[in-house]
Design a protein around this motif. Structure first.
Motif, PDB file in Angstrom:
ATOM      1  N   THR A  77      10.032  13.421  -5.172  1.00 22.77           N
ATOM      2  CA  THR A  77      10.618  12.411  -4.288  1.00 22.77           C
ATOM      3  C   THR A  77      10.768  12.998  -2.887  1.00 22.77           C
ATOM      4  O   THR A  77      11.287  14.107  -2.737  1.00 22.77           O
ATOM      5  CB  THR A  77      12.000  11.972  -4.808  1.00 22.77           C
ATOM      6  OG1 THR A  77      11.867  11.460  -6.129  1.00 22.77           O
ATOM      7  CG2 THR A  77      12.595  10.894  -3.914  1.00 22.77           C
ATOM      8  N   ASP A  81       9.339   8.209   0.507  1.00 29.13           N
ATOM      9  CA  ASP A  81       9.760   7.296  -0.552  1.00 29.13           C
ATOM     10  C   ASP A  81      10.985   6.499  -0.117  1.00 29.13           C
ATOM     11  O   ASP A  81      11.102   5.304  -0.422  1.00 29.13           O
ATOM     12  CB  ASP A  81      10.076   8.071  -1.831  1.00 29.13           C
ATOM     13  CG  ASP A  81       8.851   8.729  -2.428  1.00 29.13           C
ATOM     14  OD1 ASP A  81       7.754   8.160  -2.296  1.00 29.13           O
ATOM     15  OD2 ASP A  81       8.988   9.824  -3.002  1.00 29.13           O
ATOM     16  N   ARG A  84       9.758   3.715   2.104  1.00 26.74           N
ATOM     17  CA  ARG A  84       9.072   2.669   1.352  1.00 26.74           C
ATOM     18  C   ARG A  84      10.057   1.828   0.544  1.00 26.74           C
ATOM     19  O   ARG A  84       9.931   0.602   0.455  1.00 26.74           O
ATOM     20  CB  ARG A  84       8.043   3.298   0.416  1.00 26.74           C
ATOM     21  CG  ARG A  84       6.899   3.987   1.142  1.00 26.74           C
ATOM     22  CD  ARG A  84       6.072   4.815   0.190  1.00 26.74           C
ATOM     23  NE  ARG A  84       5.248   3.989  -0.685  1.00 26.74           N
ATOM     24  CZ  ARG A  84       4.579   4.463  -1.735  1.00 26.74           C
ATOM     25  NH1 ARG A  84       4.670   5.745  -2.058  1.00 26.74           N
ATOM     26  NH2 ARG A  84       3.838   3.671  -2.458  1.00 26.74           N
ATOM     27  N   TYR A 121      12.196   1.232  -7.515  1.00 30.11           N
ATOM     28  CA  TYR A 121      11.167   1.654  -6.558  1.00 30.11           C
ATOM     29  C   TYR A 121      11.097   3.172  -6.427  1.00 30.11           C
ATOM     30  O   TYR A 121      10.010   3.738  -6.314  1.00 30.11           O
ATOM     31  CB  TYR A 121      11.400   0.994  -5.204  1.00 30.11           C
ATOM     32  CG  TYR A 121      10.974  -0.451  -5.176  1.00 30.11           C
ATOM     33  CD1 TYR A 121       9.638  -0.802  -5.356  1.00 30.11           C
ATOM     34  CD2 TYR A 121      11.909  -1.466  -4.988  1.00 30.11           C
ATOM     35  CE1 TYR A 121       9.249  -2.133  -5.349  1.00 30.11           C
ATOM     36  CE2 TYR A 121      11.516  -2.796  -4.976  1.00 30.11           C
ATOM     37  CZ  TYR A 121      10.188  -3.126  -5.158  1.00 30.11           C
ATOM     38  OH  TYR A 121       9.798  -4.435  -5.155  1.00 30.11           O
ATOM     39  N   LYS A 124       9.258   4.389  -9.435  1.00 36.70           N
ATOM     40  CA  LYS A 124       7.844   4.034  -9.362  1.00 36.70           C
ATOM     41  C   LYS A 124       7.080   4.968  -8.434  1.00 36.70           C
ATOM     42  O   LYS A 124       6.039   5.531  -8.816  1.00 36.70           O
ATOM     43  CB  LYS A 124       7.695   2.590  -8.886  1.00 36.70           C
ATOM     44  CG  LYS A 124       6.244   2.159  -8.717  1.00 36.70           C
ATOM     45  CD  LYS A 124       6.142   0.770  -8.125  1.00 36.70           C
ATOM     46  CE  LYS A 124       4.694   0.427  -7.801  1.00 36.70           C
ATOM     47  NZ  LYS A 124       4.559  -0.898  -7.175  1.00 36.70           N
ATOM     48  N   TYR A 125       7.583   5.166  -7.221  1.00 37.87           N
ATOM     49  CA  TYR A 125       6.861   5.981  -6.234  1.00 37.87           C
ATOM     50  C   TYR A 125       6.809   7.454  -6.657  1.00 37.87           C
ATOM     51  O   TYR A 125       5.788   8.125  -6.485  1.00 37.87           O
ATOM     52  CB  TYR A 125       7.496   5.837  -4.859  1.00 37.87           C
ATOM     53  CG  TYR A 125       7.404   4.433  -4.311  1.00 37.87           C
ATOM     54  CD1 TYR A 125       6.270   3.664  -4.518  1.00 37.87           C
ATOM     55  CD2 TYR A 125       8.464   3.871  -3.594  1.00 37.87           C
ATOM     56  CE1 TYR A 125       6.183   2.375  -4.030  1.00 37.87           C
ATOM     57  CE2 TYR A 125       8.377   2.579  -3.091  1.00 37.87           C
ATOM     58  CZ  TYR A 125       7.237   1.831  -3.323  1.00 37.87           C
ATOM     59  OH  TYR A 125       7.149   0.560  -2.833  1.00 37.87           O
ATOM     60  N   GLN A 128       4.396   7.803  -9.630  1.00 32.62           N
ATOM     61  CA  GLN A 128       3.000   7.694  -9.203  1.00 32.62           C
ATOM     62  C   GLN A 128       2.458   9.065  -8.808  1.00 32.62           C
ATOM     63  O   GLN A 128       1.326   9.429  -9.179  1.00 32.62           O
ATOM     64  CB  GLN A 128       2.889   6.722  -8.028  1.00 32.62           C
ATOM     65  CG  GLN A 128       2.956   5.254  -8.425  1.00 32.62           C
ATOM     66  CD  GLN A 128       2.957   4.329  -7.232  1.00 32.62           C
ATOM     67  OE1 GLN A 128       3.321   4.715  -6.108  1.00 32.62           O
ATOM     68  NE2 GLN A 128       2.553   3.081  -7.447  1.00 32.62           N
TER      69      GLN A 128
END
Length: 287
Positions: A77, A81, A84, A121, A124-125, A128
């Motif tokens: 992280t 992030d 976003r 979120y 998710k980021y 990924q």
């Protein structure tokens, strides 16, 4: 300074065969995870656990094989992030207002709603980046009820990568909400025939169909038997009747009454030891 303060350093590439997110502050889930993984490690597969440092130190460190690689979620992280996530939350402001009105949410509930999406979120980021760094052929876990961002990241990842998600049953479920078990999985592992039937009944009534499943047994029970060197008794067998006090319309007491009638009708006490367990209560023997 920027690299240190905002964690802009490039994360290390750690290719793995099996990626296992473990975000639970629970000991009782460990035997659903590790016994199958140890068998796979013996076969030569590379396994990586994704967790947080507090969870690792408290729940995993003393209970896992050193051949399992560990990476920390927060290491993936960074400041971008945050940006976003902020952008996405701003885009959802109107939707939040509509949900608040339609569900008549109070202030506390409204704050929790926004917190859910912030967490979604971030997960998710970060995940990924974890997927891109590990390139797993398989993701194995229990469930993602509290970590939807992880599941969303994987579903997007597998669109362009050959990878599958397997989850395993972790508790008892019934046809009313059985379809939520294993949601998003390519394969859902079941404990036994009974839960196959429950899953089939659930699919008859629920819009969202359950994923394909396979019955292999309960690795937690198998591990407990192994740890305590227990064997199936050759003497007087036991019948364990388990119920819950939370059932509506006195169904709990009606089920006990039917069970007692069955014992009397077939004179089961002659050959079996009858044990009754009402979840949440201390008395465990049927009167």
């Amino acid at each position: 300074y920027m690299y240190r303060k905002y964690n802009l350093n490039k994360t290390k590439q750690v290719n793995t065969d099996i990626l296992v997110p473990y975000m639970f502050e629970r000991f009782d889930y460990l035997d659903f995870i590790f016994p199958p993984l140890y068998d796979l490690i013996k076969q030569g597969y590379k396994v990586t656990i994704v967790t947080t440092k507090p969870i690792y130190l408290r729940y995993l460190k003393e209970n896992m094989d050193r051949n399992i690689n560990v990476i920390y979620f927060n290491d993936y992280t960074n400041i971008f992030d945050y940006i976003r996530v902020k952008i996405n939350i701003i885009k959802l402001v109107k939707d939040f207002s509509k949900i608040k009105r339609s569900l008549d949410l109070n202030l506390y509930e409204f704050i929790k709603l926004k917190e859910y999406f912030v967490r979604f979120y971030f997960e998710k980021y970060s995940f990924q980046k974890i997927l891109n760094s590990t390139k797993p052929k398989l993701m194995y876990g229990i469930h993602y009820e509290l970590n939807r961002g992880i599941l969303k990241a994987f579903l997007e990842y597998k669109q362009n990568n050959k990878s599958e998600n397997i989850t395993i049953q972790h508790g008892v479920f019934d046809s009313e909400y059985g379809f939520t078990e294993g949601f998003g999985s390519d394969l859902y592992i079941l404990w036994g025939k009974y839960f196959e039937e429950v899953r089939e009944r659930a699919d008859m009534y629920n819009i969202m169909k359950s994923p394909p499943s396979k019955t292999i047994g309960n690795p937690k029970i198998q591990q407990l038997l192994k740890n305590h060197r227990l064997k199936i008794s050759q003497g007087k067998c036991k019948i364990l009747f388990v119920s819950t006090p939370k059932l509506p319309n006195d169904l709990n007491y009606k089920s006990i009454e039917l069970f007692a009638k069955m014992i009397k009708k077939y004179d089961l006490e002659q050959n079996y030891e009858i044990i009754y367990k009402n979840l949440g209560q201390t008395k465990n023997r049927l009167a």
